[in-house]
Design an enzyme around this catalytic site. Sequence first.
Site, PDB file in Angstrom:
ATOM      1  N   MET A 268       0.853  -1.182   0.000  1.00 23.09           N
ATOM      2  CA  MET A 268       0.000   0.000   0.000  1.00 23.09           C
ATOM      3  C   MET A 268       0.894   1.238   0.000  1.00 23.09           C
ATOM      4  O   MET A 268       1.621   1.478   0.956  1.00 23.09           O
ATOM      5  CB  MET A 268      -0.886   0.009   1.252  1.00 23.09           C
ATOM      6  CG  MET A 268      -1.753  -1.219   1.419  1.00 23.09           C
ATOM      7  SD  MET A 268      -2.359  -1.387   3.119  1.00 23.09           S
ATOM      8  CE  MET A 268      -3.217   0.158   3.340  1.00 23.09           C
TER       9      MET A 268
ATOM     10  N   ILE B  61       1.148  -5.160   8.200  1.00 23.58           N
ATOM     11  CA  ILE B  61       2.554  -4.877   8.499  1.00 23.58           C
ATOM     12  C   ILE B  61       2.816  -3.390   8.345  1.00 23.58           C
ATOM     13  O   ILE B  61       2.562  -2.802   7.290  1.00 23.58           O
ATOM     14  CB  ILE B  61       3.494  -5.672   7.563  1.00 23.58           C
ATOM     15  CG1 ILE B  61       3.206  -7.170   7.671  1.00 23.58           C
ATOM     16  CG2 ILE B  61       4.960  -5.392   7.892  1.00 23.58           C
ATOM     17  CD1 ILE B  61       3.885  -7.983   6.602  1.00 23.58           C
TER      18      ILE B  61
ATOM     19  N   GLY C 109      -0.113   3.947   5.007  1.00 21.02           N
ATOM     20  CA  GLY C 109       0.232   2.888   4.059  1.00 21.02           C
ATOM     21  C   GLY C 109       1.277   1.920   4.557  1.00 21.02           C
ATOM     22  O   GLY C 109       2.050   2.213   5.449  1.00 21.02           O
ATOM     23  N   SER C 110       1.307   0.742   3.967  1.00 17.90           N
ATOM     24  CA  SER C 110       2.289  -0.272   4.308  1.00 17.90           C
ATOM     25  C   SER C 110       2.048  -1.515   3.469  1.00 17.90           C
ATOM     26  O   SER C 110       1.987  -1.418   2.253  1.00 17.90           O
ATOM     27  CB  SER C 110       2.236  -0.603   5.797  1.00 17.90           C
ATOM     28  OG  SER C 110       3.324  -1.415   6.130  1.00 17.90           O
ATOM     29  N   ARG C 111       1.859  -2.674   4.133  1.00 17.64           N
ATOM     30  CA  ARG C 111       1.742  -3.924   3.411  1.00 17.64           C
ATOM     31  C   ARG C 111       0.792  -4.862   4.145  1.00 17.64           C
ATOM     32  O   ARG C 111       0.720  -4.854   5.381  1.00 17.64           O
ATOM     33  CB  ARG C 111       3.134  -4.554   3.301  1.00 17.64           C
ATOM     34  CG  ARG C 111       3.161  -5.894   2.618  1.00 17.64           C
ATOM     35  CD  ARG C 111       4.604  -6.321   2.440  1.00 17.64           C
ATOM     36  NE  ARG C 111       4.805  -7.715   2.770  1.00 17.64           N
ATOM     37  CZ  ARG C 111       5.992  -8.310   2.774  1.00 17.64           C
ATOM     38  NH1 ARG C 111       7.072  -7.630   2.490  1.00 17.64           N
ATOM     39  NH2 ARG C 111       6.090  -9.580   3.070  1.00 17.64           N
TER      40      ARG C 111
END
Length: 219
Positions: free
Chosen positions: A99, A157, A187-189
Amino acid sequence: MTIHKEGYATLIITLLLLVALHIISDQFLGNYESVQAAILIFSIIFFLIVLQFFRHPTRNVTLNPKYVLAPADGKVVVIEETEETEVLKDKRIQISIFMSPLNVHVNRYPVSGRITFSKYHPGLYLVAWHPKSSTENERTTVVIESTSKIPILVRQIAGALARRIVCYAKKDFAVVQGGEMGFIKFGSRVDVFLPLNAKIKVQLKQKVTGGRTVIAELS
């Protein structure tokens, strides 16, 4: 399009800081109209950037017990067979969705079912595409037992920018496919661990939409 509740506090603090910046600049730089105009333009752009982080679009989800839907908006960065060592402790197909700060940050349940496991892990803030981010970063692990009794593990994550994971999943909760699972600020994953016999419906680098894109079909 609405603003997600997780953004209210951040937006208010950002607005107050920008107002304070203008009060201070007006006091000390009141005679420099060009500088004042530049600060105003910067403030508007900065606030709009923060605002878009917390947008919450309405998604009409078509429920299907055979499908696994994308849990987040973003780009598929991993499709591989791996060993899930925290909960399931067996071989799985891992699909990871990155993301970016420009994506919607709402995370959604990929399947309907019952929560059998939910745990938060404090950790580091490595960049989300780092191989060790899945096991060393701040993260939340959730296992959903689907309506067909297939366990699906989803892991939020945190990345280099994301500093707070919000997860609404609690053990024994009944959840609905496409419903809100949580939120990762900035955002991230998100990783999804599927059975080896799942039919993968996405490809690497493909852009997906949370609650809409079918990433796999369960046997």
